[in-house]
Motif scaffolding. Structure first.
Motif, PDB file in Angstrom:
ATOM      1  N   MET A 293      -3.772   4.965  -4.342  1.00 46.38           N
ATOM      2  CA  MET A 293      -4.523   4.480  -3.193  1.00 46.38           C
ATOM      3  C   MET A 293      -4.016   3.100  -2.768  1.00 46.38           C
ATOM      4  SD  MET A 293      -8.484   5.518  -3.724  1.00 46.38           S
ATOM      5  CE  MET A 293      -8.751   6.628  -5.072  1.00 46.38           C
ATOM      6  N   ARG A 294      -3.832   2.247  -3.754  1.00 44.69           N
ATOM      7  CA  ARG A 294      -3.367   0.890  -3.441  1.00 44.69           C
ATOM      8  C   ARG A 294      -1.999   0.931  -2.763  1.00 44.69           C
ATOM      9  NH1 ARG A 294      -5.563  -3.294  -5.389  1.00 44.69           N
ATOM     10  NH2 ARG A 294      -6.349  -2.226  -7.229  1.00 44.69           N
ATOM     11  N   HIS A 295      -1.095   1.756  -3.295  1.00 41.83           N
ATOM     12  CA  HIS A 295       0.248   1.856  -2.723  1.00 41.83           C
ATOM     13  C   HIS A 295       0.198   2.398  -1.296  1.00 41.83           C
ATOM     14  CE1 HIS A 295       4.573   2.318  -2.591  1.00 41.83           C
ATOM     15  NE2 HIS A 295       4.406   3.563  -2.185  1.00 41.83           N
ATOM     16  N   MET A 296      -0.610   3.424  -1.073  1.00 33.09           N
ATOM     17  CA  MET A 296      -0.689   4.000   0.266  1.00 33.09           C
ATOM     18  C   MET A 296      -1.260   2.984   1.256  1.00 33.09           C
ATOM     19  SD  MET A 296      -2.380   7.500   1.711  1.00 33.09           S
ATOM     20  CE  MET A 296      -1.164   8.527   0.926  1.00 33.09           C
ATOM     21  N   ALA A 297      -2.313   2.292   0.866  1.00 32.12           N
ATOM     22  CA  ALA A 297      -2.904   1.292   1.757  1.00 32.12           C
ATOM     23  C   ALA A 297      -1.873   0.216   2.099  1.00 32.12           C
ATOM     24  CB  ALA A 297      -4.139   0.676   1.110  1.00 32.12           C
ATOM     25  N   GLN A 298      -1.160  -0.250   1.101  1.00 34.94           N
ATOM     26  CA  GLN A 298      -0.157  -1.295   1.305  1.00 34.94           C
ATOM     27  C   GLN A 298       0.960  -0.829   2.234  1.00 34.94           C
ATOM     28  OE1 GLN A 298      -0.201  -4.529  -0.042  1.00 34.94           O
ATOM     29  NE2 GLN A 298       1.492  -4.863   1.367  1.00 34.94           N
ATOM     30  N   ARG A 299       1.506   0.338   1.977  1.00 30.37           N
ATOM     31  CA  ARG A 299       2.623   0.838   2.787  1.00 30.37           C
ATOM     32  C   ARG A 299       2.218   1.079   4.237  1.00 30.37           C
ATOM     33  NH1 ARG A 299       7.143   0.134   3.193  1.00 30.37           N
ATOM     34  NH2 ARG A 299       7.907   2.189   3.635  1.00 30.37           N
ATOM     35  N   LEU A 300       1.070   1.707   4.436  1.00 30.81           N
ATOM     36  CA  LEU A 300       0.646   1.978   5.815  1.00 30.81           C
ATOM     37  C   LEU A 300       0.367   0.680   6.558  1.00 30.81           C
ATOM     38  CD1 LEU A 300      -1.579   5.147   5.444  1.00 30.81           C
ATOM     39  CD2 LEU A 300       0.778   4.983   6.251  1.00 30.81           C
ATOM     40  N   HIS A 301      -0.216  -0.290   5.878  1.00 36.54           N
ATOM     41  CA  HIS A 301      -0.475  -1.582   6.512  1.00 36.54           C
ATOM     42  C   HIS A 301       0.840  -2.255   6.895  1.00 36.54           C
ATOM     43  CE1 HIS A 301      -1.793  -5.871   6.666  1.00 36.54           C
ATOM     44  NE2 HIS A 301      -2.803  -5.303   7.309  1.00 36.54           N
ATOM     45  N   GLU A 302       1.866  -2.080   6.068  1.00 37.81           N
ATOM     46  CA  GLU A 302       3.176  -2.679   6.345  1.00 37.81           C
ATOM     47  C   GLU A 302       3.909  -1.990   7.492  1.00 37.81           C
ATOM     48  OE1 GLU A 302       5.312  -2.378   2.672  1.00 37.81           O
ATOM     49  OE2 GLU A 302       4.139  -3.960   1.717  1.00 37.81           O
ATOM     50  N   ILE A 303       3.863  -0.657   7.539  1.00 37.74           N
ATOM     51  CA  ILE A 303       4.725   0.059   8.494  1.00 37.74           C
ATOM     52  C   ILE A 303       4.030   0.428   9.805  1.00 37.74           C
ATOM     53  CG2 ILE A 303       6.204   0.967   6.661  1.00 37.74           C
ATOM     54  CD1 ILE A 303       4.835   3.703   7.067  1.00 37.74           C
ATOM     55  N   LYS A 304       2.722   0.392   9.834  1.00 36.18           N
ATOM     56  CA  LYS A 304       1.982   0.756  11.050  1.00 36.18           C
ATOM     57  C   LYS A 304       1.360  -0.508  11.633  1.00 36.18           C
ATOM     58  CE  LYS A 304       2.031   5.343  11.282  1.00 36.18           C
ATOM     59  NZ  LYS A 304       2.418   6.038  12.490  1.00 36.18           N
ATOM     60  N   ALA A 305       1.983  -1.042  12.666  1.00 33.05           N
ATOM     61  CA  ALA A 305       1.571  -2.329  13.229  1.00 33.05           C
ATOM     62  C   ALA A 305       0.121  -2.340  13.716  1.00 33.05           C
ATOM     63  CB  ALA A 305       2.495  -2.709  14.385  1.00 33.05           C
ATOM     64  N   ARG A 306      -0.388  -1.208  14.120  1.00 30.72           N
ATOM     65  CA  ARG A 306      -1.757  -1.160  14.649  1.00 30.72           C
ATOM     66  C   ARG A 306      -2.805  -0.857  13.576  1.00 30.72           C
ATOM     67  NH1 ARG A 306      -2.530   0.206  20.545  1.00 30.72           N
ATOM     68  NH2 ARG A 306      -0.715  -0.739  21.503  1.00 30.72           N
ATOM     69  N   TYR A 307      -2.394  -0.691  12.339  1.00 32.53           N
ATOM     70  CA  TYR A 307      -3.317  -0.445  11.234  1.00 32.53           C
ATOM     71  C   TYR A 307      -3.629  -1.801  10.595  1.00 32.53           C
ATOM     72  CZ  TYR A 307      -2.178   4.602  11.333  1.00 32.53           C
ATOM     73  OH  TYR A 307      -2.000   5.913  11.683  1.00 32.53           O
ATOM     74  N   ASN A 308      -4.657  -2.476  11.111  1.00 37.93           N
ATOM     75  CA  ASN A 308      -4.936  -3.838  10.695  1.00 37.93           C
ATOM     76  C   ASN A 308      -5.775  -3.956   9.426  1.00 37.93           C
ATOM     77  OD1 ASN A 308      -5.038  -3.882  14.042  1.00 37.93           O
ATOM     78  ND2 ASN A 308      -3.628  -5.280  13.037  1.00 37.93           N
ATOM     79  N   TRP A 309      -6.517  -2.922   9.084  1.00 38.16           N
ATOM     80  CA  TRP A 309      -7.239  -2.848   7.810  1.00 38.16           C
ATOM     81  C   TRP A 309      -7.110  -1.410   7.337  1.00 38.16           C
ATOM     82  CZ3 TRP A 309     -10.850  -0.295   5.000  1.00 38.16           C
ATOM     83  CH2 TRP A 309     -11.385  -0.952   3.883  1.00 38.16           C
TER      84      TRP A 309
END
Length: 141
Positions: free
Chosen positions: A1-17
């Protein structure tokens, strides 16, 4: 979960939280904040009868809101949030967690984005199911 949250936050500019809420093992009527990445502090505990997370939990379906200011169910985590998606994650037919993404932009979660977020949530559900199976097979001491 932590890895997925981190990666999506990094690669998806509009995913702010980007984060997860887990069903409280001591009270199945409460969601507790799990791993997350973002620019604001989330609600730590959410009753299943409140908010967009509660709506997703009760319905068992993804909730997408294009403008949270127009939805009275929204529990504010940040005044900057405009759109949100919440995907319930079930294991063995029971709610185990929710995948929650908030955006500072309107209409972030189009049909294609919704399908992507749901696929990510499904991967986490599969991992949780495997963990549950492993723990139920582990010898008791």
């Amino acid at each position: 979960m932590r890895h997925m949250a981190q990666r999506l936050h990094e690669i998806k500019a509009r995913y702010n939280w980007v984060g997860f809420y887990l069903v409280d093992p001591a009270d199945s009527g409460i969601l507790l904040v799990g791993p997350y990445v973002g620019s604001f502090s989330p609600n730590v505990r959410i009753p299943l009868d409140r908010g967009l997370c509660g709506a997703a939990a009760r319905s068992g379906r993804t909730v997408v809101v294009d403008d949270v200011s127009k939805d009275p169910r929204y529990l504010a985590g940040s005044s900057m949030v405009i759109s949100e998606i919440v995907v319930p994650i079930s294991v063995r037919g029971r709610l185990a967690a929710e995948f929650d993404i908030e955006s500072y932009f309107p209409h972030t979660f189009s049909g294609e984005e919704t399908a992507f977020v749901e696929a990510c949530a499904n991967l986490i559900g599969e991992c949780l199911a495997k963990d549950l199976k492993r723990s139920s097979l582990a010898p008791r001491t």
